[in-house]
Design a protein around this motif. Structure first.
Motif, PDB file in Angstrom:
ATOM      1  N   TRP A  11       0.851  -1.192   0.000  1.00  0.00           N
ATOM      2  CA  TRP A  11       0.000   0.000   0.000  1.00  0.00           C
ATOM      3  C   TRP A  11       0.884   1.238   0.000  1.00  0.00           C
ATOM      4  CZ3 TRP A  11      -2.720   1.805   5.064  1.00  0.00           C
ATOM      5  CH2 TRP A  11      -3.499   2.935   4.814  1.00  0.00           C
ATOM      6  N   THR A  13       0.657   5.602  -0.390  1.00  0.00           N
ATOM      7  CA  THR A  13      -0.235   6.752  -0.364  1.00  0.00           C
ATOM      8  C   THR A  13       0.513   7.977   0.143  1.00  0.00           C
ATOM      9  OG1 THR A  13      -2.448   7.499   0.298  1.00  0.00           O
ATOM     10  CG2 THR A  13      -1.139   6.330   1.970  1.00  0.00           C
ATOM     11  N   ARG A  14      -0.187   9.104   0.198  1.00  0.00           N
ATOM     12  CA  ARG A  14       0.320  10.335   0.803  1.00  0.00           C
ATOM     13  C   ARG A  14      -0.540  10.650   2.017  1.00  0.00           C
ATOM     14  NH1 ARG A  14       0.210  12.646  -4.669  1.00  0.00           N
ATOM     15  NH2 ARG A  14      -1.750  13.656  -4.138  1.00  0.00           N
ATOM     16  N   PHE A  20       4.329  10.848  -0.630  1.00  0.00           N
ATOM     17  CA  PHE A  20       4.052   9.489  -1.083  1.00  0.00           C
ATOM     18  C   PHE A  20       5.055   8.512  -0.494  1.00  0.00           C
ATOM     19  CE2 PHE A  20       4.016   6.134  -4.325  1.00  0.00           C
ATOM     20  CZ  PHE A  20       2.648   5.941  -4.476  1.00  0.00           C
ATOM     21  N   ARG A  59      -5.832   1.297  -7.826  1.00  0.00           N
ATOM     22  CA  ARG A  59      -5.669   2.698  -7.421  1.00  0.00           C
ATOM     23  C   ARG A  59      -7.045   3.344  -7.378  1.00  0.00           C
ATOM     24  NH1 ARG A  59      -2.957   4.818 -11.605  1.00  0.00           N
ATOM     25  NH2 ARG A  59      -0.956   4.360 -10.669  1.00  0.00           N
ATOM     26  N   ASP A  62      -8.956   8.829  -2.382  1.00  0.00           N
ATOM     27  CA  ASP A  62      -9.415   8.655  -1.012  1.00  0.00           C
ATOM     28  C   ASP A  62     -10.944   8.674  -0.972  1.00  0.00           C
ATOM     29  OD1 ASP A  62      -8.424   8.805   1.983  1.00  0.00           O
ATOM     30  OD2 ASP A  62     -10.199  10.101   1.781  1.00  0.00           O
ATOM     31  N   ILE A  74      -5.748  12.730  -2.538  1.00  0.00           N
ATOM     32  CA  ILE A  74      -4.954  11.632  -1.982  1.00  0.00           C
ATOM     33  C   ILE A  74      -5.290  10.350  -2.746  1.00  0.00           C
ATOM     34  CG2 ILE A  74      -4.531  10.192   0.049  1.00  0.00           C
ATOM     35  CD1 ILE A  74      -3.494  13.024   0.440  1.00  0.00           C
ATOM     36  N   HIS A  76      -4.811   6.230  -3.179  1.00  0.00           N
ATOM     37  CA  HIS A  76      -4.406   5.022  -2.461  1.00  0.00           C
ATOM     38  C   HIS A  76      -4.088   3.992  -3.526  1.00  0.00           C
ATOM     39  CE1 HIS A  76      -5.505   6.545   1.478  1.00  0.00           C
ATOM     40  NE2 HIS A  76      -6.570   7.065   0.901  1.00  0.00           N
ATOM     41  N   GLU A  77      -2.870   3.465  -3.489  1.00  0.00           N
ATOM     42  CA  GLU A  77      -2.402   2.532  -4.502  1.00  0.00           C
ATOM     43  C   GLU A  77      -1.991   1.233  -3.821  1.00  0.00           C
ATOM     44  OE1 GLU A  77       0.621   4.716  -6.593  1.00  0.00           O
ATOM     45  OE2 GLU A  77      -0.891   5.961  -7.569  1.00  0.00           O
ATOM     46  N   TRP A  99     -10.508  -1.080   1.132  1.00  0.00           N
ATOM     47  CA  TRP A  99     -10.572   0.125   1.950  1.00  0.00           C
ATOM     48  C   TRP A  99     -10.986  -0.157   3.399  1.00  0.00           C
ATOM     49  CZ3 TRP A  99      -8.201   4.317   2.373  1.00  0.00           C
ATOM     50  CH2 TRP A  99      -8.676   5.342   3.180  1.00  0.00           C
ATOM     51  N   TYR A 106      -5.458   4.398   8.282  1.00  0.00           N
ATOM     52  CA  TYR A 106      -5.177   5.642   7.581  1.00  0.00           C
ATOM     53  C   TYR A 106      -5.727   6.844   8.353  1.00  0.00           C
ATOM     54  CZ  TYR A 106      -4.394   9.045   3.979  1.00  0.00           C
ATOM     55  OH  TYR A 106      -3.947  10.145   3.292  1.00  0.00           O
TER      56      TYR A 106
END
Length: 118
Positions: A11, A13-14, A20, A59, A62, A74, A76-77, A99, A106
């Motif tokens: 996972w 993300t930023r 990132f 991907r 958010d 944002i 999410h990958e 998720w 998160y």
């Protein structure tokens, strides 16, 4: 998230104030290599779902519509492996299946002033 599940997920993300980074690495010492292999040419699309060699690249933005301090959405990958990869057949499946596994984690990271230790 159980250990078995986290070993099935890379996972990236930023956060609100941090850049990132990989949050989960699925036990890989270099998750970037697996990430690049899974996403292939899917670099620019805001959403992506791609299955290749038993892994799924996923991907999505958010689900709560969060943006970082610079105003960027944002993303999410994820790279999914094993049973979790088998359960995700679309971006919508990913949002509904993956998720819920990471959303609470998160939410705690989102409020943190510094990035998590990855």
């Amino acid at each position: 998230m159980t250990v078995a599940r986290s070993e099935s997920v890379i996972w990236a993300t930023r956060g609100r104030t941090w850049g990132f980074r990989f949050i989960l690495d699925a036990g890989h010492s270099d998750p970037l290599q697996e990430y690049e292999r899974a996403f292939g040419d899917e670099w620019d699309a805001p959403t992506a779902w791609h299955r290749h060699d038993g892994r799924v690249a996923l991907r999505f933005p958010d689900p709560l519509g969060r943006h970082d301090s610079a105003g960027r959405v944002i993303p999410h990958e994820f790279v999914l492996f094993g049973d979790l990869a088998d359960a995700v057949d679309s971006v919508e499946d990913g949002v509904n299946t993956v998720w819920p596994l990471v959303s609470e984690m998160y939410a705690h990271m989102w409020e943190a002033p510094n990035p998590p230790n990855g």
